[in-house]
Design a protein around this motif. Structure first.
Motif, PDB file in Angstrom:
ATOM      1  N   SER A 106       0.863  -1.278  -0.128  1.00  0.00           N
ATOM      2  CA  SER A 106       0.080  -0.106   0.036  1.00  0.00           C
ATOM      3  C   SER A 106       0.805   1.501   0.036  1.00  0.00           C
ATOM      4  N   VAL A 107       0.170   2.208  -0.156  1.00  0.00           N
ATOM      5  CA  VAL A 107       0.850   3.545  -0.145  1.00  0.00           C
ATOM      6  C   VAL A 107       1.454   3.817   1.195  1.00  0.00           C
ATOM      7  N   GLN A 108       0.729   3.779   2.132  1.00  0.00           N
ATOM      8  CA  GLN A 108       1.080   3.842   3.682  1.00  0.00           C
ATOM      9  C   GLN A 108       2.555   2.911   3.946  1.00  0.00           C
ATOM     10  N   GLU A 109       2.554   1.770   3.273  1.00  0.00           N
ATOM     11  CA  GLU A 109       3.487   0.722   3.536  1.00  0.00           C
ATOM     12  C   GLU A 109       5.029   1.186   2.949  1.00  0.00           C
ATOM     13  N   ILE A 110       4.615   1.509   1.582  1.00  0.00           N
ATOM     14  CA  ILE A 110       5.724   1.912   0.952  1.00  0.00           C
ATOM     15  C   ILE A 110       6.382   3.095   1.603  1.00  0.00           C
ATOM     16  N   THR A 111       5.664   4.056   1.764  1.00  0.00           N
ATOM     17  CA  THR A 111       5.796   5.322   2.505  1.00  0.00           C
ATOM     18  C   THR A 111       6.900   5.005   3.911  1.00  0.00           C
ATOM     19  N   GLU A 112       6.088   4.252   4.786  1.00  0.00           N
ATOM     20  CA  GLU A 112       6.923   3.903   6.062  1.00  0.00           C
ATOM     21  C   GLU A 112       8.327   3.387   5.532  1.00  0.00           C
ATOM     22  N   VAL A 113       8.490   2.251   4.847  1.00  0.00           N
ATOM     23  CA  VAL A 113       9.662   1.738   4.163  1.00  0.00           C
ATOM     24  C   VAL A 113      10.646   2.726   3.820  1.00  0.00           C
ATOM     25  N   ILE A 114      10.279   3.563   2.747  1.00  0.00           N
ATOM     26  CA  ILE A 114      11.014   4.642   2.347  1.00  0.00           C
ATOM     27  C   ILE A 114      11.586   5.755   3.286  1.00  0.00           C
TER      28      ILE A 114
END
Length: 316
Positions: free
Chosen positions: A146-154
């Motif tokens: 999800s956008v949230q998951e990708i955001t958190e990782v980056i």
């Protein structure tokens, strides 16, 4: 396939000297890579010495297996599974090992071989797995996250201030066509990140973050440190080389926590000799590559080596 490349081992002399090699000692190299540290350890070991070399990368394991030294035991394994590996092996560690070396993070061959998908300098399949025999590729994860998951990782692993914008662009792009190559991802990030530090590619932080996540690098490091402590004998050395501030923070906090005595309630009437004892002794200050080494190998610039020695606990 990319042509074979020379690998320059970072802090080679400093790390091997920190281990204080004993001729008949037992040692573990938890990150064989291309064998620079392992070969230097073998040079100092006598006929009765033993070295266990571990790596999760099949190419590194193949390079280690080609050495053909009877003192060297090679295993394809994550270092976070160190104790499980030792339970399966005949490595004579009942009394503990004399040293554990961890050179964490990505290796130069992984970065330089374009087909591995670690670097945006090569247009290749977006893989990024250190162990190509298991797990999701970066492309597969980006297709479902999800956008949230990708955001958190980056944001967490890349310390990228434009993480949310990049994540939104990735999810929007995959609606038309999944990101399949390093070139496609790098181009998307560069189009999204308009400002960047001089000399740094806009895609650097995103690629670093995805690599760390796909390989669970920080989790593996947090897992292996207490296991290394458990297998070290009294007087044994733990040597860790890290290349990222998040890695070094984990190592520093672990070593400091083990070098401080356990807290006991202040109300307990304990004598000094009865207080919980520290388990490690920190040795010297963090070591960094010399100017000469950085000049010949720029990837050494961010390396930090920390060394600690396991204490022999005093009898109560």
């Amino acid at each position: 396939m990319s042509a074979p490349l020379q690998h320059q081992t970072v802090l080679l002399r400093e790390a091997v000297e920190a281990l204080r090699i004993r001729s008949a000692g037992r040692y573990i190299d938890g990150t064989f890579g291309r064998g620079g540290h392992s070969l230097a350890i073998l040079e100092r070991l006598g006929p009765e010495g033993r070295l266990l070399a571990i790596d999760r990368d099949p190419q590194a394991v193949a390079a280690a297996s080609a050495i053909g030294d009877r003192r060297l035991l090679v295993r394809h394994q994550r270092f976070g599974d160190l104790l499980a590996t030792l339970r399966q092996e005949e490595f004579a560690v009942d009394e503990g090992v004399d040293g554990v070396l961890l050179d964490v993070g990505v290796s130069s061959p992984q970065l330089d071989q374009g087909e591995r998908g670690f670097s945006f300098r090569h247009d290749a399949p977006l893989d990024m797995r250190m162990d190509t025999t298991e797990g999701e590729t970066a492309a597969q994860w980006l297709l479902r996250a999800s956008v949230q998951e990708i955001t958190e990782v980056i944001r967490s692993y890349g310390e990228e201030r434009f993480a949310f914008q990049i994540a939104k662009k990735i999810v929007a792009a995959r609606g038309e066509r999944p990101l399949a190559t390093t070139g496609e991802l790098a181009a998307l990030v560069r189009a999204t990140v308009r400002t960047r530090e001089p000399g740094q590619d806009a895609a650097t932080r995103t690629f670093q973050a995805l690599r760390i996540h796909i390989n669970q690098e920080l989790e593996q490091l947090a897992l292996v440190l207490p296991q290394a402590m458990a297998v070290l004998k009294g007087g044994g050395r733990l040597v860790v080389i890290s290349f990222h501030s998040l890695e070094d923070r984990i190592v520093k906090r672990f070593m400091r926590s083990q070098a401080a005595p356990d807290d006991a309630p202040k109300s307990l009437p304990l004598r000094a000799a009865e207080l919980p004892q520290p388990r490690l002794r920190l040795l010297g200050k963090p070591v960094r590559a010399s100017a000469a080494e950085v000049a010949s190998n720029p990837r050494a610039r961010s390396a930090v080596m920390r060394v600690a020695e396991k204490l022999v606990l005093k009898a109560a």
